[in-house]
Design an enzyme around this catalytic site. Structure first.
Site, PDB file in Angstrom:
ATOM      1  N   GLY A  54     -14.275  -2.410  -9.564  1.00  9.67           N
ATOM      2  CA  GLY A  54     -13.862  -2.620  -8.182  1.00  9.67           C
ATOM      3  C   GLY A  54     -14.897  -3.143  -7.228  1.00  9.67           C
ATOM      4  O   GLY A  54     -14.567  -3.796  -6.247  1.00  9.67           O
ATOM      5  N   ASP A 107     -12.665   8.031  -2.857  1.00 11.57           N
ATOM      6  CA  ASP A 107     -11.514   8.820  -2.421  1.00 11.57           C
ATOM      7  C   ASP A 107     -11.722  10.285  -2.775  1.00 11.57           C
ATOM      8  O   ASP A 107     -12.189  11.039  -1.949  1.00 11.57           O
ATOM      9  CB  ASP A 107     -10.185   8.243  -2.915  1.00 11.57           C
ATOM     10  CG  ASP A 107     -10.180   7.846  -4.369  1.00 11.57           C
ATOM     11  OD1 ASP A 107     -10.890   8.450  -5.191  1.00 11.57           O
ATOM     12  OD2 ASP A 107      -9.433   6.922  -4.707  1.00 11.57           O
ATOM     13  N   PHE A 137      -2.772   3.990  -0.510  1.00 12.92           N
ATOM     14  CA  PHE A 137      -3.061   3.305  -1.768  1.00 12.92           C
ATOM     15  C   PHE A 137      -3.253   1.842  -1.418  1.00 12.92           C
ATOM     16  O   PHE A 137      -2.363   1.210  -0.842  1.00 12.92           O
ATOM     17  CB  PHE A 137      -1.943   3.489  -2.800  1.00 12.92           C
ATOM     18  CG  PHE A 137      -2.291   2.838  -4.109  1.00 12.92           C
ATOM     19  CD1 PHE A 137      -3.335   3.318  -4.889  1.00 12.92           C
ATOM     20  CD2 PHE A 137      -1.617   1.709  -4.541  1.00 12.92           C
ATOM     21  CE1 PHE A 137      -3.688   2.700  -6.081  1.00 12.92           C
ATOM     22  CE2 PHE A 137      -1.956   1.090  -5.737  1.00 12.92           C
ATOM     23  CZ  PHE A 137      -2.992   1.588  -6.502  1.00 12.92           C
TER      24      PHE A 137
END
Length: 178
Positions: free
Chosen positions: A48, A105, A155
């Site tokens: 990511g 997160d 999300f």
């Protein structure tokens, strides 16, 4: 920007590429000032971080090195068990390290990464994350020094973040439609 569909989910525009780039410029300047005489090592957490890391490195105007690590932790929209940390390839003893994350997160991946680097005797470890979800954190960190955006329990996809392997290439960040 308009809504997009990836797999079975519809996403709406959330953070523009221009907003992302402005935050990255600020983070890059702050890091460059803090580590001006330290030749830090930037460690990007794949997959990511690749867009954030690439653009951040363009804003770093000091001597530095970079490397990448890989964690296996996500399955669809749910976090799975972290299996291992692969990579680095640079001696980090007495080095200032900046971990570059796309998103923090729950903090499980970051905790695992920090634990893996803990025994190496680095001079310091800081974290730069494009996104953080403060309400989702399951751990306490005192070294998340650089954050682009604090977001709610959304999300998101785009700018390196994916859903089922898709959407990483989008230049904007989108969130699931409510």
């Amino acid at each position: 920007m308009s809504n997009i569909v990836i797999g079975d989910l519809e996403f709406e525009p959330f953070i523009t590429f221009e907003e992302i780039q402005e935050k990255i410029r600020i983070i890059g300047k702050e890091i460059s000032i803090r580590y001006a005489d330290n030749n830090p090592v930037f460690i990007g957490v794949l997959n990511g971080c690749f867009m954030f890391m690439s653009d951040l490195m363009k804003e770093i105007d000091i001597s530095c090195e970079l490397s990448f690590v890989k964690l296996a932790s996500y399955h669809g929209t749910e976090q799975g068990q972290i299996s291992q940390l692969l990579g680095v390839g640079i001696d980090l003893t007495d080095r200032h390290v900046v971990i570059v994350e796309d998103i923090v997160d729950t903090g499980n991946s970051l905790k695992y990464t920090l634990q893996a680097l803990e025994n190496i005797n680095t001079a310091s470890i800081a974290v730069a994350s494009l996104l953080i979800k403060p309400t989702c954190l399951q751990h306490t960190f005192d070294n998340i020094d650089y954050v682009g955006f604090e977001i709610a329990h959304e999300f998101v996809v785009g700018y390196g973040l994916d859903y089922g392997g898709k959407g990483r290439n989008l230049c904007h960040i989108y969130k699931v439609c409510s």
